[in-house]
Design a protein around this motif. Structure first.
Motif, PDB file in Angstrom:
ATOM      1  N   ALA A  31       0.830  -1.211   0.000  1.00  0.00           N
ATOM      2  CA  ALA A  31       0.000   0.000   0.000  1.00  0.00           C
ATOM      3  C   ALA A  31       0.864   1.260   0.000  1.00  0.00           C
ATOM      4  CB  ALA A  31      -0.938   0.000   1.196  1.00  0.00           C
ATOM      5  N   SER A  32       2.010   1.205   0.676  1.00  0.00           N
ATOM      6  CA  SER A  32       2.878   2.385   0.707  1.00  0.00           C
ATOM      7  C   SER A  32       3.446   2.681  -0.685  1.00  0.00           C
ATOM      8  CB  SER A  32       4.006   2.206   1.727  1.00  0.00           C
ATOM      9  OG  SER A  32       4.950   1.258   1.293  1.00  0.00           O
ATOM     10  N   SER A  33       3.700   1.656  -1.475  1.00  0.00           N
ATOM     11  CA  SER A  33       4.202   1.861  -2.831  1.00  0.00           C
ATOM     12  C   SER A  33       3.096   2.363  -3.759  1.00  0.00           C
ATOM     13  CB  SER A  33       4.800   0.564  -3.384  1.00  0.00           C
ATOM     14  OG  SER A  33       5.254   0.753  -4.705  1.00  0.00           O
ATOM     15  N   VAL A  34       1.911   1.795  -3.615  1.00  0.00           N
ATOM     16  CA  VAL A  34       0.779   2.193  -4.454  1.00  0.00           C
ATOM     17  C   VAL A  34       0.225   3.545  -3.994  1.00  0.00           C
ATOM     18  CG1 VAL A  34      -1.564   1.539  -5.194  1.00  0.00           C
ATOM     19  CG2 VAL A  34       0.202  -0.216  -4.983  1.00  0.00           C
ATOM     20  N   ASN A  35       0.504   3.884  -2.739  1.00  0.00           N
ATOM     21  CA  ASN A  35      -0.026   5.085  -2.102  1.00  0.00           C
ATOM     22  C   ASN A  35      -1.542   4.999  -1.936  1.00  0.00           C
ATOM     23  OD1 ASN A  35       0.327   7.487  -0.753  1.00  0.00           O
ATOM     24  ND2 ASN A  35       0.253   8.748  -2.606  1.00  0.00           N
ATOM     25  N   THR A  36      -1.964   3.897  -1.319  1.00  0.00           N
ATOM     26  CA  THR A  36      -3.375   3.676  -1.063  1.00  0.00           C
ATOM     27  C   THR A  36      -3.533   3.005   0.291  1.00  0.00           C
ATOM     28  OG1 THR A  36      -5.447   2.880  -2.048  1.00  0.00           O
ATOM     29  CG2 THR A  36      -3.547   1.395  -2.174  1.00  0.00           C
ATOM     30  N   ASN A  37      -4.749   2.691   0.633  1.00  0.00           N
ATOM     31  CA  ASN A  37      -5.069   2.049   1.900  1.00  0.00           C
ATOM     32  C   ASN A  37      -4.758   0.554   1.830  1.00  0.00           C
ATOM     33  OD1 ASN A  37      -6.834   0.668   3.900  1.00  0.00           O
ATOM     34  ND2 ASN A  37      -7.529   2.761   4.290  1.00  0.00           N
ATOM     35  N   PRO A  38      -4.188  -0.037   2.894  1.00  0.00           N
ATOM     36  CA  PRO A  38      -3.907  -1.474   2.890  1.00  0.00           C
ATOM     37  C   PRO A  38      -5.157  -2.345   2.650  1.00  0.00           C
ATOM     38  CG  PRO A  38      -2.747  -0.431   4.695  1.00  0.00           C
ATOM     39  CD  PRO A  38      -3.643   0.617   4.097  1.00  0.00           C
ATOM     40  N   ALA A  39      -6.328  -1.846   3.020  1.00  0.00           N
ATOM     41  CA  ALA A  39      -7.563  -2.612   2.784  1.00  0.00           C
ATOM     42  C   ALA A  39      -7.813  -2.797   1.289  1.00  0.00           C
ATOM     43  CB  ALA A  39      -8.753  -1.926   3.441  1.00  0.00           C
ATOM     44  N   VAL A  40      -7.484  -1.784   0.498  1.00  0.00           N
ATOM     45  CA  VAL A  40      -7.624  -1.876  -0.960  1.00  0.00           C
ATOM     46  C   VAL A  40      -6.685  -2.958  -1.482  1.00  0.00           C
ATOM     47  CG1 VAL A  40      -7.245  -0.638  -3.143  1.00  0.00           C
ATOM     48  CG2 VAL A  40      -8.338   0.521  -1.218  1.00  0.00           C
ATOM     49  N   ILE A  41      -5.461  -2.968  -0.968  1.00  0.00           N
ATOM     50  CA  ILE A  41      -4.470  -3.957  -1.393  1.00  0.00           C
ATOM     51  C   ILE A  41      -4.925  -5.362  -1.005  1.00  0.00           C
ATOM     52  CG2 ILE A  41      -2.078  -4.734  -1.093  1.00  0.00           C
ATOM     53  CD1 ILE A  41      -2.427  -2.082  -2.722  1.00  0.00           C
ATOM     54  N   ARG A  42      -5.428  -5.521   0.204  1.00  0.00           N
ATOM     55  CA  ARG A  42      -5.885  -6.851   0.645  1.00  0.00           C
ATOM     56  C   ARG A  42      -7.026  -7.368  -0.232  1.00  0.00           C
ATOM     57  NH1 ARG A  42      -4.359  -4.694   5.689  1.00  0.00           N
ATOM     58  NH2 ARG A  42      -6.433  -3.828   6.102  1.00  0.00           N
ATOM     59  N   LYS A  43      -7.925  -6.478  -0.624  1.00  0.00           N
ATOM     60  CA  LYS A  43      -9.024  -6.891  -1.508  1.00  0.00           C
ATOM     61  C   LYS A  43      -8.480  -7.377  -2.847  1.00  0.00           C
ATOM     62  CE  LYS A  43     -13.251  -5.380  -3.720  1.00  0.00           C
ATOM     63  NZ  LYS A  43     -14.241  -4.344  -3.919  1.00  0.00           N
TER      64      LYS A  43
END
Length: 145
Positions: A31-43
């Motif tokens: 998420a830090s690389s994408v610059n988004t929320n970890p919940a988005v990454i987990r989905k």
């Protein structure tokens, strides 16, 4: 309108997992690389796992690729993250005027063209692999060093 960013983020996740294969690719790290929320990454990781592209284990931080880079096509990622359904990339407006010759025929005329364009795009995505993406990024990074 554009294709959902899930496609680009899916490619980003898979590429970063490969680049970071010696470290832990947690959802927070990704998420830090994408610059988004970890919940988005987990989905998205759940979608990639369901498609057989990554391996994740409950209670253990991180993920790894389930296949070799050369075996994961961009079309695989596109399908995994449910970007669009078959023959639905382009929308056709509803209810054109049936009294107008253009309105009466526009949908039947342009739908096959849109289907052909989607198939052509999907064919290109099927010919490109995650390995192509990783190599390109690596070559750009080497040029900057």
């Amino acid at each position: 309108m554009s294709i959902s960013s899930r496609f680009a983020v899916g490619i980003h996740i898979l590429t970063l997992i490969d680049f970071n294969k010696e470290g832990t690719s947690s959802s927070e790290f990704l998420a830090s690389s994408v610059n988004t929320n970890p919940a988005v990454i987990r989905k998205l990781m759940g979608m990639l796992k369901k498609a057989g592209l990554i391996e994740v284990h409950p209670g253990i931080a991180g993920a790894k690729l389930a296949k070799d880079l050369s075996q994961i096509t961009l079309f695989d990622v596109y399908k995994a993250v449910n970007v669009v359904q078959e023959k639905e990339l382009f929308s056709v407006h509803d209810n054109p005027n049936p009294k107008c010759p253009v309105g009466r025929n526009i949908q039947n005329t342009i739908e096959p063209l849109f289907e052909a364009a989607q198939l052509a795009m999907e064919k290109v995505l099927g010919s490109l692999t995650l390995e192509d993406v990783v190599k390109d990024i690596a070559s750009k990074e080497n040029m900057n060093c």
